[in-house]
Design a protein around this motif. Sequence first.
Motif, PDB file in Angstrom:
ATOM      1  N   ARG A   1       0.831  -1.203   0.000  1.00 45.61           N
ATOM      2  CA  ARG A   1       0.000   0.000   0.000  1.00 45.61           C
ATOM      3  C   ARG A   1       0.867   1.255   0.000  1.00 45.61           C
ATOM      4  O   ARG A   1       0.617   2.211  -0.714  1.00 45.61           O
ATOM      5  CB  ARG A   1      -0.937   0.006   1.216  1.00 45.61           C
ATOM      6  N   LEU A   2       1.946   1.208   0.793  1.00 44.40           N
ATOM      7  CA  LEU A   2       2.856   2.373   0.840  1.00 44.40           C
ATOM      8  C   LEU A   2       3.418   2.653  -0.542  1.00 44.40           C
ATOM      9  O   LEU A   2       3.370   3.786  -1.034  1.00 44.40           O
ATOM     10  CB  LEU A   2       3.983   2.095   1.829  1.00 44.40           C
ATOM     11  N   ARG A   3       3.931   1.610  -1.191  1.00 38.98           N
ATOM     12  CA  ARG A   3       4.538   1.804  -2.519  1.00 38.98           C
ATOM     13  C   ARG A   3       3.491   2.288  -3.519  1.00 38.98           C
ATOM     14  O   ARG A   3       3.724   3.230  -4.278  1.00 38.98           O
ATOM     15  CB  ARG A   3       5.165   0.483  -2.999  1.00 38.98           C
ATOM     16  N   ALA A   4       2.321   1.681  -3.511  1.00 39.17           N
ATOM     17  CA  ALA A   4       1.292   2.030  -4.502  1.00 39.17           C
ATOM     18  C   ALA A   4       0.813   3.463  -4.309  1.00 39.17           C
ATOM     19  O   ALA A   4       0.717   4.244  -5.264  1.00 39.17           O
ATOM     20  CB  ALA A   4       0.122   1.057  -4.394  1.00 39.17           C
ATOM     21  N   GLU A   5       0.541   3.845  -3.062  1.00 39.80           N
ATOM     22  CA  GLU A   5      -0.040   5.175  -2.819  1.00 39.80           C
ATOM     23  C   GLU A   5       0.976   6.284  -3.084  1.00 39.80           C
ATOM     24  O   GLU A   5       0.648   7.305  -3.676  1.00 39.80           O
ATOM     25  CB  GLU A   5      -0.558   5.273  -1.372  1.00 39.80           C
ATOM     26  N   LEU A   6       2.233   6.069  -2.692  1.00 41.20           N
ATOM     27  CA  LEU A   6       3.205   7.169  -2.806  1.00 41.20           C
ATOM     28  C   LEU A   6       3.842   7.244  -4.191  1.00 41.20           C
ATOM     29  O   LEU A   6       4.199   8.330  -4.662  1.00 41.20           O
ATOM     30  CB  LEU A   6       4.274   7.039  -1.726  1.00 41.20           C
ATOM     31  N   ALA A   7       3.960   6.106  -4.867  1.00 43.56           N
ATOM     32  CA  ALA A   7       4.600   6.125  -6.196  1.00 43.56           C
ATOM     33  C   ALA A   7       3.750   6.881  -7.212  1.00 43.56           C
ATOM     34  O   ALA A   7       4.244   7.280  -8.263  1.00 43.56           O
ATOM     35  CB  ALA A   7       4.857   4.703  -6.681  1.00 43.56           C
ATOM     36  N   ALA A   8       2.492   7.115  -6.874  1.00 38.79           N
ATOM     37  CA  ALA A   8       1.604   7.860  -7.773  1.00 38.79           C
ATOM     38  C   ALA A   8       1.867   9.367  -7.690  1.00 38.79           C
ATOM     39  O   ALA A   8       1.407  10.147  -8.521  1.00 38.79           O
ATOM     40  CB  ALA A   8       0.148   7.591  -7.411  1.00 38.79           C
ATOM     41  N   GLY A   9       2.637   9.778  -6.696  1.00 39.75           N
ATOM     42  CA  GLY A   9       2.928  11.206  -6.505  1.00 39.75           C
ATOM     43  C   GLY A   9       4.415  11.485  -6.554  1.00 39.75           C
ATOM     44  O   GLY A   9       5.179  10.705  -7.138  1.00 39.75           O
ATOM     45  N   THR A  10       4.828  12.573  -5.919  1.00 42.16           N
ATOM     46  CA  THR A  10       6.259  12.919  -5.932  1.00 42.16           C
ATOM     47  C   THR A  10       6.800  13.260  -4.542  1.00 42.16           C
ATOM     48  O   THR A  10       8.011  13.328  -4.357  1.00 42.16           O
ATOM     49  CB  THR A  10       6.499  14.159  -6.833  1.00 42.16           C
ATOM     50  N   THR A  11       5.912  13.473  -3.565  1.00 38.21           N
ATOM     51  CA  THR A  11       6.431  13.992  -2.287  1.00 38.21           C
ATOM     52  C   THR A  11       6.966  12.885  -1.374  1.00 38.21           C
ATOM     53  O   THR A  11       7.774  13.133  -0.506  1.00 38.21           O
ATOM     54  CB  THR A  11       5.310  14.729  -1.513  1.00 38.21           C
ATOM     55  N   GLY A  12       6.455  11.651  -1.537  1.00 43.86           N
ATOM     56  CA  GLY A  12       6.870  10.582  -0.644  1.00 43.86           C
ATOM     57  C   GLY A  12       6.165  10.659   0.700  1.00 43.86           C
ATOM     58  O   GLY A  12       5.292  11.508   0.932  1.00 43.86           O
ATOM     59  N   GLY A  13       6.557   9.742   1.594  1.00 47.02           N
ATOM     60  CA  GLY A  13       5.919   9.696   2.909  1.00 47.02           C
ATOM     61  C   GLY A  13       6.318   8.464   3.676  1.00 47.02           C
ATOM     62  O   GLY A  13       7.403   7.900   3.442  1.00 47.02           O
ATOM     63  N   LEU A  14       5.428   8.020   4.567  1.00 42.49           N
ATOM     64  CA  LEU A  14       5.798   6.946   5.491  1.00 42.49           C
ATOM     65  C   LEU A  14       4.565   6.245   6.040  1.00 42.49           C
ATOM     66  O   LEU A  14       3.464   6.799   6.032  1.00 42.49           O
ATOM     67  CB  LEU A  14       6.602   7.536   6.654  1.00 42.49           C
ATOM     68  N   LEU A  15       4.789   5.036   6.508  1.00 45.17           N
ATOM     69  CA  LEU A  15       3.752   4.340   7.263  1.00 45.17           C
ATOM     70  C   LEU A  15       3.643   4.994   8.633  1.00 45.17           C
ATOM     71  O   LEU A  15       4.656   5.346   9.241  1.00 45.17           O
ATOM     72  CB  LEU A  15       4.094   2.858   7.431  1.00 45.17           C
ATOM     73  N   ALA A  16       2.429   5.142   9.120  1.00 41.10           N
ATOM     74  CA  ALA A  16       2.203   5.798  10.412  1.00 41.10           C
ATOM     75  C   ALA A  16       0.851   5.370  10.955  1.00 41.10           C
ATOM     76  O   ALA A  16       0.047   4.771  10.236  1.00 41.10           O
ATOM     77  CB  ALA A  16       2.252   7.322  10.250  1.00 41.10           C
ATOM     78  N   ALA A  17       0.629   5.682  12.239  1.00 40.32           N
ATOM     79  CA  ALA A  17      -0.677   5.382  12.859  1.00 40.32           C
ATOM     80  C   ALA A  17      -1.022   6.498  13.837  1.00 40.32           C
ATOM     81  O   ALA A  17      -0.131   7.042  14.508  1.00 40.32           O
ATOM     82  CB  ALA A  17      -0.617   4.053  13.596  1.00 40.32           C
ATOM     83  N   PRO A  18      -2.316   6.858  13.925  1.00 37.00           N
ATOM     84  CA  PRO A  18      -2.705   7.912  14.865  1.00 37.00           C
ATOM     85  C   PRO A  18      -2.359   7.491  16.295  1.00 37.00           C
ATOM     86  O   PRO A  18      -2.445   6.319  16.652  1.00 37.00           O
ATOM     87  CB  PRO A  18      -4.234   8.009  14.683  1.00 37.00           C
ATOM     88  N   VAL A  19      -1.967   8.446  17.100  1.00 34.22           N
ATOM     89  CA  VAL A  19      -1.694   8.178  18.514  1.00 34.22           C
ATOM     90  C   VAL A  19      -3.000   7.767  19.195  1.00 34.22           C
ATOM     91  O   VAL A  19      -4.054   8.371  18.948  1.00 34.22           O
ATOM     92  CB  VAL A  19      -1.102   9.449  19.171  1.00 34.22           C
TER      93      VAL A  19
END
Length: 236
Positions: A121-139
């Motif tokens: 999911r990380l690769r699919a969602e971020l590869a569609a854009g340019t900014t990148g990101g990370l796996l995370a979870a709400p506190v």
Amino acid sequence: MTSHRFWLVVPAAGIGQRMQSAVPKQYLTLADRFVLDVTLSRLLAASTWAGCVVPLHPDDQWWPRSESAADSRIETCPGGAERVDSVMAALRYLEGRAGKDDWVLVHDVARPCIHSDDLHRLRAELAAGTTGGLLAAPVSDTIKQVVPGSGYISGTADRRQLWRAFTPQMFRYGDLLPALENGVGKYRGAITDESSAMELAGWQPRVVPGRTDNIKITVPEDLALAEFILARQDAG
Ligand SMILES: Nc1ccn([C@@H]2O[C@H](COP(=O)(O)OP(=O)(O)OP(=O)(O)O)[C@@H](O)[C@H]2O)c(=O)n1
Ligand SMILES: C[C@](O)(CO)[C@H](O)COP(=O)(O)O
């Protein structure tokens, strides 16, 4: 449009001080396998990679005994004094091979419970854009601010805006290395992950909601918890 490649950097040059163990935590065992081997095998099995670089501590004496040492897909390089230095060393090791628009996923070797669904999911969602990101979870806990050294609470954070940052953290090669180099030059202590360097460089990374069992083995009780999580995941 050329499809960009995905590179894996797995920092493994720490000494695990908080684990209070004579053996660096990446070489403690989960069901008779090194933590390092569990993490690397799960990452490599989950997807295809252009390459995998593992920064190791210069005094690492365990690597030759690992399963991963025999895996031709994995390359190693000397790590650095802090996590950020190890990550920069791995990125510099890839200079001339990784394209500026190739994606680099940086994943702590101390996070063996990474789930393939999260990775996909990380690769699919971020590869569609340019900014990148990370796996995370709400506190999910209430977060307190505490006066250093006193034990007394000075305030309560608004947790509606707070997320726990996990790894992998995924950014384009040509953006990440300069952001890290500039970041450590100005704010070394503030660069505890790749995203913080990208934020300081003016990027606005995205969070991709991930499993909360993607724990980082940090203190002694985390090892048994990781073993339990992996057994539950493997049981399906
Ligand atoms: N100089 C360093 C320090 C850390 N790491 C890696 O970065 C990840 C996250 O760091 P952390 O959990 O802090 O590991 P340690 O630094 O080993 O732990 P401690 O801070 O307790 O010593 C780990 O996979 C660790 O191996 C690294 O590659 N190089
Ligand atoms: C990168 C990280 O795992 C994101 O939560 C975290 O910042 C690593 O911190 P550490 O103190 O180096 O373990």
